[in-house]
Design an enzyme around this catalytic site. Structure first.
Site, PDB file in Angstrom:
ATOM      1  N   ARG A 127     -81.879-110.033  24.575  1.00  0.00           N
ATOM      2  CA  ARG A 127     -81.759-108.658  24.097  1.00  0.00           C
ATOM      3  C   ARG A 127     -82.452-107.708  25.071  1.00  0.00           C
ATOM      4  O   ARG A 127     -83.510-108.041  25.590  1.00  0.00           O
ATOM      5  CB  ARG A 127     -82.411-108.536  22.707  1.00  0.00           C
ATOM      6  N   LYS A 140     -88.578-113.578  11.161  1.00  0.00           N
ATOM      7  CA  LYS A 140     -87.876-113.057   9.969  1.00  0.00           C
ATOM      8  C   LYS A 140     -86.385-113.381  10.022  1.00  0.00           C
ATOM      9  O   LYS A 140     -85.805-113.802   9.037  1.00  0.00           O
ATOM     10  CB  LYS A 140     -88.005-111.524   9.876  1.00  0.00           C
ATOM     11  N   ARG A 187     -92.801-102.213  21.030  1.00  0.00           N
ATOM     12  CA  ARG A 187     -92.338-102.600  19.686  1.00  0.00           C
ATOM     13  C   ARG A 187     -93.507-103.119  18.850  1.00  0.00           C
ATOM     14  O   ARG A 187     -93.586-102.852  17.650  1.00  0.00           O
ATOM     15  CB  ARG A 187     -91.242-103.670  19.793  1.00  0.00           C
ATOM     16  N   ARG A 205     -87.054-115.493  23.737  1.00  0.00           N
ATOM     17  CA  ARG A 205     -85.941-115.495  22.786  1.00  0.00           C
ATOM     18  C   ARG A 205     -84.590-115.283  23.478  1.00  0.00           C
ATOM     19  O   ARG A 205     -84.446-114.431  24.340  1.00  0.00           O
ATOM     20  CB  ARG A 205     -86.165-114.382  21.753  1.00  0.00           C
ATOM     21  N   ARG A 258     -89.104-100.064   7.609  1.00  0.00           N
ATOM     22  CA  ARG A 258     -89.970-100.182   8.783  1.00  0.00           C
ATOM     23  C   ARG A 258     -91.146 -99.218   8.716  1.00  0.00           C
ATOM     24  O   ARG A 258     -92.008 -99.242   9.575  1.00  0.00           O
ATOM     25  CB  ARG A 258     -89.197 -99.801  10.030  1.00  0.00           C
TER      26      ARG A 258
HETATM   27  P1  AMP Z   1     -85.073-105.668  15.076  1.00  0.00           P
HETATM   28  O1  AMP Z   1     -83.879-106.483  15.433  1.00  0.00           O
HETATM   29  O2  AMP Z   1     -85.291-105.585  13.590  1.00  0.00           O
HETATM   30  O3  AMP Z   1     -86.313-106.079  15.834  1.00  0.00           O
HETATM   31  O4  AMP Z   1     -84.759-104.152  15.524  1.00  0.00           O
HETATM   32  C1  AMP Z   1     -84.516-103.832  16.875  1.00  0.00           C
HETATM   33  C2  AMP Z   1     -84.708-102.325  17.064  1.00  0.00           C
HETATM   34  O5  AMP Z   1     -83.782-101.617  16.233  1.00  0.00           O
HETATM   35  C3  AMP Z   1     -86.064-101.795  16.681  1.00  0.00           C
HETATM   36  O6  AMP Z   1     -87.009-101.923  17.723  1.00  0.00           O
HETATM   37  C4  AMP Z   1     -85.740-100.342  16.365  1.00  0.00           C
HETATM   38  O7  AMP Z   1     -85.544 -99.585  17.545  1.00  0.00           O
HETATM   39  C5  AMP Z   1     -84.396-100.456  15.685  1.00  0.00           C
HETATM   40  N1  AMP Z   1     -84.531-100.652  14.219  1.00  0.00           N
HETATM   41  C6  AMP Z   1     -84.170-101.746  13.487  1.00  0.00           C
HETATM   42  N2  AMP Z   1     -84.417-101.563  12.189  1.00  0.00           N
HETATM   43  C7  AMP Z   1     -84.940-100.314  12.075  1.00  0.00           C
HETATM   44  C8  AMP Z   1     -85.420 -99.537  10.980  1.00  0.00           C
HETATM   45  N3  AMP Z   1     -85.416-100.012   9.718  1.00  0.00           N
HETATM   46  N4  AMP Z   1     -85.896 -98.295  11.250  1.00  0.00           N
HETATM   47  C9  AMP Z   1     -85.914 -97.792  12.499  1.00  0.00           C
HETATM   48  N5  AMP Z   1     -85.490 -98.465  13.571  1.00  0.00           N
HETATM   49  C10 AMP Z   1     -85.017 -99.718  13.378  1.00  0.00           C
END
Ligand code: AMP
Length: 215
Positions: free
Chosen positions: A160, A13, A171, A127, A88
């Site tokens: 990360r 994404k 996740r 990654r 989410r």
């Molecule tokens: P991402 O970079 O989108 O994979 O997000 C990394 C982490 O940030 C996720 O595993 C969640 O812990 C948190 N996170 C990101 N976006 C959201 C969201 N919309 N709602 C809740 N937690 C989020």
């Protein structure tokens, strides 16, 4: 264009969102990026979010919704945006609908980028992300020319915290349980387009653009 990008962690994404920004000149709103920035800066919000993120869990809705509401008020959102990693779960999707309703607008589309579960693990463990510009690489598929250094800006590449194997599993579980139901949510609204997220980045991007333009 007001788009939601759906897909499991590692589905690509973020990569596709960055290409959409270049092509359409609209911002990417990544709640993950905003949260990581807060963690890096040690803000109160970052301190609250860090534990959830490192455990592979979703950050509480009220925290994320506050961030999104503020971000959508900024001037650059007038032309549209790409929501990446938000919503989410169903509660966030319903809250987003309410925010947009109150502005008299709605989403123009939701694009689901589908990648088989088996591929996601390698994509995520491999990654590496640039500290400077956020550009993503993968030690298995798309390496930087010089190891550990971003081709684009010369920034340092890092892994990360939540891209470590034990967190990744959590996740992916969170995705299946809470985020995957949004595919049905947007299908019911008649705005969902599903595309295969496997193959070349540019081929996937061509499909993403066609979906984004409603073709
Ligand atoms: P991402 O970079 O989108 O994979 O997000 C990394 C982490 O940030 C996720 O595993 C969640 O812990 C948190 N996170 C990101 N976006 C959201 C969201 N919309 N709602 C809740 N937690 C989020």
């Amino acid at each position: 264009m007001r788009l939601v990008l759906l897909g499991a962690p590692g589905a690509g994404k973020g990569t596709q969102a960055k290409k959409l920004i270049e092509k359409y000149g609209i911002p990417q709103i990544s709640t993950g990026d905003i949260l990581r920035q807060n963690v890096a800066e040690g803000t109160p919000l970052g301190k609250e979010a860090k534990g959830y993120m490192n455990a592979g869990k979703l950050v509480p809705d009220e925290v994320v919704l506050g961030l999104v509401k503020d971000r959508l008020k900024k001037d650059d959102c007038k032309k549209g945006y790409i929501l990446d990693g938000f919503p989410r779960n169903t509660a966030q999707a319903e809250a987003l609908d309410k925010i947009l309703d109150s502005l008299g607008i709605s989403l123009t589309g939701a694009i689901s980028v589908d990648v088989p579960l088996g591929d996601l693990m390698k994509r995520l463990t491999g990654r590496r992300t640039c500290k400077g510009c956020g550009q993503m690489y993968n030690i298995y598929f798309s390496t930087a020319k010089k190891e550990g250094v971003c081709d684009k800006c010369g920034g340092a590449l890092y892994q990360r915290d939540d891209d470590k194997e034990e967190t990744i599993k959590k996740r992916l579980d969170e995705y299946e349980a809470k985020t995957a139901p949004l595919i049905g949510y947007y299908k019911n609204k008649g705005i969902l387009k599903s595309i295969a997220g496997t193959g070349g980045i540019d081929d996937i991007f061509a499909e993403v653009c066609a979906a984004a333009e409603g073709k």
